[in-house]
Design a protein around this motif. Structure first.
Motif, PDB file in Angstrom:
ATOM      1  N   GLY A 150      43.258  38.632  51.591  1.00  0.00           N
ATOM      2  CA  GLY A 150      42.511  39.517  50.709  1.00  0.00           C
ATOM      3  C   GLY A 150      41.144  38.996  50.317  1.00  0.00           C
ATOM      4  O   GLY A 150      40.443  39.640  49.526  1.00  0.00           O
ATOM      5  N   LYS A 151      40.736  37.850  50.850  1.00  0.00           N
ATOM      6  CA  LYS A 151      39.448  37.276  50.478  1.00  0.00           C
ATOM      7  C   LYS A 151      38.280  38.168  50.892  1.00  0.00           C
ATOM      8  O   LYS A 151      37.304  38.316  50.147  1.00  0.00           O
ATOM      9  CB  LYS A 151      39.282  35.896  51.106  1.00  0.00           C
ATOM     10  CG  LYS A 151      40.059  34.792  50.413  1.00  0.00           C
ATOM     11  CD  LYS A 151      39.718  33.442  51.016  1.00  0.00           C
ATOM     12  CE  LYS A 151      40.435  32.315  50.259  1.00  0.00           C
ATOM     13  NZ  LYS A 151      40.107  30.995  50.831  1.00  0.00           N
ATOM     14  N   ILE A 152      38.371  38.773  52.078  1.00  0.00           N
ATOM     15  CA  ILE A 152      37.263  39.598  52.561  1.00  0.00           C
ATOM     16  C   ILE A 152      37.105  40.837  51.690  1.00  0.00           C
ATOM     17  O   ILE A 152      35.996  41.208  51.294  1.00  0.00           O
ATOM     18  CB  ILE A 152      37.490  39.985  54.036  1.00  0.00           C
ATOM     19  CG1 ILE A 152      37.413  38.736  54.918  1.00  0.00           C
ATOM     20  CG2 ILE A 152      36.464  41.014  54.484  1.00  0.00           C
ATOM     21  CD1 ILE A 152      37.636  38.994  56.383  1.00  0.00           C
ATOM     22  N   ASN A 153      38.218  41.493  51.367  1.00  0.00           N
ATOM     23  CA  ASN A 153      38.138  42.664  50.494  1.00  0.00           C
ATOM     24  C   ASN A 153      37.582  42.291  49.130  1.00  0.00           C
ATOM     25  O   ASN A 153      36.756  43.012  48.558  1.00  0.00           O
ATOM     26  CB  ASN A 153      39.525  43.293  50.340  1.00  0.00           C
ATOM     27  CG  ASN A 153      40.021  43.920  51.627  1.00  0.00           C
ATOM     28  OD1 ASN A 153      39.233  44.286  52.489  1.00  0.00           O
ATOM     29  ND2 ASN A 153      41.327  44.035  51.773  1.00  0.00           N
ATOM     30  N   ALA A 154      38.042  41.159  48.593  1.00  0.00           N
ATOM     31  CA  ALA A 154      37.552  40.717  47.283  1.00  0.00           C
ATOM     32  C   ALA A 154      36.059  40.396  47.341  1.00  0.00           C
ATOM     33  O   ALA A 154      35.310  40.716  46.410  1.00  0.00           O
ATOM     34  CB  ALA A 154      38.342  39.500  46.815  1.00  0.00           C
ATOM     35  N   ALA A 155      35.603  39.776  48.435  1.00  0.00           N
ATOM     36  CA  ALA A 155      34.182  39.442  48.567  1.00  0.00           C
ATOM     37  C   ALA A 155      33.327  40.704  48.627  1.00  0.00           C
ATOM     38  O   ALA A 155      32.237  40.760  48.040  1.00  0.00           O
ATOM     39  CB  ALA A 155      33.962  38.594  49.815  1.00  0.00           C
ATOM     40  N   ASN A 156      33.808  41.736  49.325  1.00  0.00           N
ATOM     41  CA  ASN A 156      33.060  42.990  49.397  1.00  0.00           C
ATOM     42  C   ASN A 156      33.019  43.700  48.052  1.00  0.00           C
ATOM     43  O   ASN A 156      31.985  44.237  47.649  1.00  0.00           O
ATOM     44  CB  ASN A 156      33.673  43.905  50.464  1.00  0.00           C
ATOM     45  CG  ASN A 156      33.160  43.614  51.860  1.00  0.00           C
ATOM     46  OD1 ASN A 156      32.177  44.194  52.308  1.00  0.00           O
ATOM     47  ND2 ASN A 156      33.816  42.692  52.544  1.00  0.00           N
ATOM     48  N   ARG A 157      34.144  43.702  47.347  1.00  0.00           N
ATOM     49  CA  ARG A 157      34.143  44.323  46.014  1.00  0.00           C
ATOM     50  C   ARG A 157      33.231  43.555  45.067  1.00  0.00           C
ATOM     51  O   ARG A 157      32.506  44.151  44.260  1.00  0.00           O
ATOM     52  CB  ARG A 157      35.570  44.390  45.465  1.00  0.00           C
ATOM     53  CG  ARG A 157      36.448  45.446  46.137  1.00  0.00           C
ATOM     54  CD  ARG A 157      37.744  45.643  45.372  1.00  0.00           C
ATOM     55  NE  ARG A 157      38.581  44.453  45.408  1.00  0.00           N
ATOM     56  CZ  ARG A 157      39.544  44.226  46.293  1.00  0.00           C
ATOM     57  NH1 ARG A 157      39.795  45.126  47.249  1.00  0.00           N
ATOM     58  NH2 ARG A 157      40.269  43.127  46.250  1.00  0.00           N
ATOM     59  N   ALA A 158      33.259  42.229  45.146  1.00  0.00           N
ATOM     60  CA  ALA A 158      32.398  41.413  44.292  1.00  0.00           C
ATOM     61  C   ALA A 158      30.922  41.675  44.594  1.00  0.00           C
ATOM     62  O   ALA A 158      30.092  41.733  43.681  1.00  0.00           O
ATOM     63  CB  ALA A 158      32.717  39.938  44.472  1.00  0.00           C
ATOM     64  N   ALA A 159      30.585  41.850  45.869  1.00  0.00           N
ATOM     65  CA  ALA A 159      29.196  42.129  46.240  1.00  0.00           C
ATOM     66  C   ALA A 159      28.754  43.480  45.692  1.00  0.00           C
ATOM     67  O   ALA A 159      27.618  43.635  45.220  1.00  0.00           O
ATOM     68  CB  ALA A 159      29.037  42.094  47.756  1.00  0.00           C
ATOM     69  N   LEU A 299      31.132  45.020  34.128  1.00  0.00           N
ATOM     70  CA  LEU A 299      31.036  44.567  35.522  1.00  0.00           C
ATOM     71  C   LEU A 299      31.413  43.095  35.641  1.00  0.00           C
ATOM     72  O   LEU A 299      32.034  42.690  36.638  1.00  0.00           O
ATOM     73  CB  LEU A 299      29.617  44.795  36.040  1.00  0.00           C
ATOM     74  CG  LEU A 299      29.219  46.269  36.239  1.00  0.00           C
ATOM     75  CD1 LEU A 299      27.724  46.393  36.497  1.00  0.00           C
ATOM     76  CD2 LEU A 299      30.002  46.882  37.386  1.00  0.00           C
ATOM     77  N   LYS A 300      31.068  42.292  34.639  1.00  0.00           N
ATOM     78  CA  LYS A 300      31.473  40.887  34.666  1.00  0.00           C
ATOM     79  C   LYS A 300      32.989  40.760  34.560  1.00  0.00           C
ATOM     80  O   LYS A 300      33.592  39.862  35.168  1.00  0.00           O
ATOM     81  CB  LYS A 300      30.790  40.123  33.532  1.00  0.00           C
ATOM     82  CG  LYS A 300      29.299  39.900  33.737  1.00  0.00           C
ATOM     83  CD  LYS A 300      28.697  39.057  32.641  1.00  0.00           C
ATOM     84  CE  LYS A 300      27.192  38.879  32.848  1.00  0.00           C
ATOM     85  NZ  LYS A 300      26.882  38.175  34.112  1.00  0.00           N
ATOM     86  N   ARG A 301      33.604  41.635  33.790  1.00  0.00           N
ATOM     87  CA  ARG A 301      35.073  41.616  33.705  1.00  0.00           C
ATOM     88  C   ARG A 301      35.681  41.947  35.068  1.00  0.00           C
ATOM     89  O   ARG A 301      36.620  41.273  35.530  1.00  0.00           O
ATOM     90  CB  ARG A 301      35.544  42.625  32.657  1.00  0.00           C
ATOM     91  CG  ARG A 301      37.065  42.591  32.405  1.00  0.00           C
ATOM     92  CD  ARG A 301      37.533  43.817  31.681  1.00  0.00           C
ATOM     93  NE  ARG A 301      37.367  45.008  32.483  1.00  0.00           N
ATOM     94  CZ  ARG A 301      38.213  45.377  33.456  1.00  0.00           C
ATOM     95  NH1 ARG A 301      39.266  44.628  33.744  1.00  0.00           N
ATOM     96  NH2 ARG A 301      38.004  46.470  34.147  1.00  0.00           N
ATOM     97  N   ARG A 302      35.141  42.965  35.724  1.00  0.00           N
ATOM     98  CA  ARG A 302      35.647  43.328  37.046  1.00  0.00           C
ATOM     99  C   ARG A 302      35.407  42.215  38.060  1.00  0.00           C
ATOM    100  O   ARG A 302      36.237  41.967  38.940  1.00  0.00           O
ATOM    101  CB  ARG A 302      34.979  44.624  37.506  1.00  0.00           C
ATOM    102  CG  ARG A 302      35.445  45.853  36.729  1.00  0.00           C
ATOM    103  CD  ARG A 302      34.554  47.056  36.973  1.00  0.00           C
ATOM    104  NE  ARG A 302      34.380  47.327  38.393  1.00  0.00           N
ATOM    105  CZ  ARG A 302      33.527  48.226  38.875  1.00  0.00           C
ATOM    106  NH1 ARG A 302      32.754  48.914  38.038  1.00  0.00           N
ATOM    107  NH2 ARG A 302      33.428  48.429  40.172  1.00  0.00           N
ATOM    108  N   LEU A 303      34.278  41.531  37.918  1.00  0.00           N
ATOM    109  CA  LEU A 303      33.997  40.412  38.819  1.00  0.00           C
ATOM    110  C   LEU A 303      34.981  39.271  38.578  1.00  0.00           C
ATOM    111  O   LEU A 303      35.427  38.612  39.535  1.00  0.00           O
ATOM    112  CB  LEU A 303      32.561  39.931  38.597  1.00  0.00           C
ATOM    113  CG  LEU A 303      32.012  38.920  39.602  1.00  0.00           C
ATOM    114  CD1 LEU A 303      31.951  39.540  40.989  1.00  0.00           C
ATOM    115  CD2 LEU A 303      30.619  38.463  39.176  1.00  0.00           C
TER     116      LEU A 303
END
Length: 483
Positions: A150-159, A299-303
């Protein structure tokens, strides 16, 4: 695109209109000042660059899903050729051949011929070369991530979250600039009015001083009264000098906000006060939906939540497909394959509880941001309440000062009449004039404070771009010095 071109043309035309000749004073409306600020302020350019950088980072994160393709080339010169050395087998092989030839199994007439054939073999180098010491190749490889926990999905959401955060920060900068512009634009208007008032006071006191000198010569007033007028003259000149310095300071500040350093501007949009305004709950509700600071905290909470997912991914296996091929070979043995494909799996069994502690720390970060989010919401609510109360206070001050102006104006008329009839001294007349100027200036100061508080209220509500609409409201009463 056409809209952007029109905006650029309009701003350029505005600059042309404002820069007719060097050193000339330019009139500037609040709407024009807003346009110049949004087009030229360095803080907005910096915010735009930050937004573009975040957007590029978001696009870069998409590439994590794509195959990673690379090309490599190499040349090597080895210490020796690679192969199998069979020279140690020559002795036993020669002995075996001699025994066979001497055993009688081979006809004697053939022995010389066979020995002639064996002799060159026994004299040769029995080293079987597999790979030449000089070699080179050019090849490529492909790696495709199949599952990374799930790292790739998390990285895309974080971006995507970071991109939204940059846009919210840009909105916060724009809102803050509107408040800054209102403060400096009306600050220049107030300072110019103060300079004009101080100049009028100096001119009036100078006339009274001239009259006082003549009256003293004629013995109509005491020497002390003439000294009092001179004292007032010195005081008025000092206050005029201070007012001019203040005007220079706020004018420089306005130029900085507008991004135009070469012009002197004369504000033409009057300060105003509203007779009716929405209640505080209205602005609190808007802040919950539009305040950029609250949006950034969310947004910081979501990050932080995505950070938890990234740490959780370390507990999962990492799977990737890979492949490679050689495009060009120089003296590379044909034994080696020219291509290969496969799947790799990596799974961490134990790392000293490193993953567990990082995962726990990420969850604590989420809780911390949630607590800050709650506090930020409460702080914004308190700020709106405070600014709203300030608006009421300044509006009440203006209403009270209006009554004071009527009294000060009538008092000045009475003193002027009494002075002409010889019933009042020049000092009484000067005091009456100064008092009227003071009260009128206080009203302008209250109007300035009102408009600044309104701008900051709209900033807290996240709707600073609506300030111009408030200026044009039908119930917006202009506040003028001599009204």
């Amino acid at each position: 695109m056409k809209k952007g071109i029109k905006t650029t043309i309009s701003v350029a035309a505005l600059f042309a209109a404002l820069t007719v000749s060097a050193g000339e004073e330019r009139t500037l409306s609040l709407d024009d000042a807003l346009s110049l600020t949004m087009a030229n302020n360095p803080a907005l350019r910096a915010a735009a660059c930050e937004e573009k950088a975040a957007e590029q980072e978001r696009r870069a994160a998409i590439g994590l899903r794509m195959p990673q393709i690379g090309v490599t080339g190499a040349y090597a010169y080895l210490g020796k050729d690679i192969g199998v050395d069979l020279n140690e087998m020559k002795g036993p092989a020669g002995d075996l051949a001699n025994k066979i030839l001497g055993s009688g199994l081979v006809p004697p007439e053939l022995v010389p011929s066979i020995q002639g054939l064996i002799a060159p073999l026994m004299g040769a180098d029995w080293f079987l070369k597999v790979q030449d010491r000089s070699l080179g190749f050019v090849g490529g490889q492909v790696t495709v991530p199949l599952f990374l926990g799930g790292k790739i999905n998390a990285a895309n959401r974080a971006a995507r979250i970071n991109s939204s955060t940059a846009r919210a920060a840009g909105a916060q900068t724009r809102n803050a600039l509107v408040s800054e512009l209102v403060e400096r634009y009306y600050g220049v208007a107030l300072a110019r009015q103060v300079v004009a008032v101080r100049q009028q006071v100096v001119d009036g006191v100078r006339r009274h001083l001239e009259d006082a000198v003549q009256l003293e010569k004629n013995g109509m007033i005491a020497h002390s009264e003439r000294l009092y007028v001179e004292f007032k003259m010195t005081e008025a000149e000092r206050e005029l000098a201070n007012a001019r310095l203040q005007l220079e300071t706020v004018t420089d500040a306005l130029r900085n906000t507008l991004g135009a350093q070469e012009s002197d501007f004369r504000p033409v949009t009057s300060m105003f006060v509203l007779t009716r305004i929405e209640d505080a709950a209205y602005y609190k509700e808007l802040a919950g939906r539009h305040n950029p600071l609250l949006e950034q905290v969310e947004l910081k909470r979501r990050l932080a939540v995505e950070g938890v997912r990234v740490q959780r991914a370390d507990f999962m296996p990492q799977i990737a497909a890979m492949g490679g091929a050689s495009f060009y070979n120089y003296q590379v043995t044909g034994i080696l394959p020219r291509w290969a494909v496969g799947v790799g799996v990596s799974f961490k069994i134990f790392d000293g509880l490193n993953r567990e502690y990082k995962y726990s720390a990420a969850k604590q970060t989420v809780r911390r941001v949630e607590a800050l989010q709650t506090k930020a919401g409460e702080d914004i609510g308190v700020l709106i309440e405070q600014l709203y109360n300030q608006l009421d206070n300044y509006a009440n001050q203006i209403a009270s000062i209006d009554a004071s102006i009527d009294f000060a104006d009538e008092y000045l008329k009475a003193k002027s009449t009494a002075f002409l009839e010889g019933m009042a001294s020049s000092s009484d007349l000067i005091d009456a004039e100064l008092n009227l100027a003071k009260v009128r200036t206080e009203r302008m100061q209250a109007a300035f404070n009102y408009d600044l508080a309104l701008a900051r209220l709209l900033e807290a509500a996240g709707i600073s771009d609506e300030f111009s609409g408030y200026v044009r409201r039908s119930d917006a009463r202009p506040i003028l010095f001599d009204e």
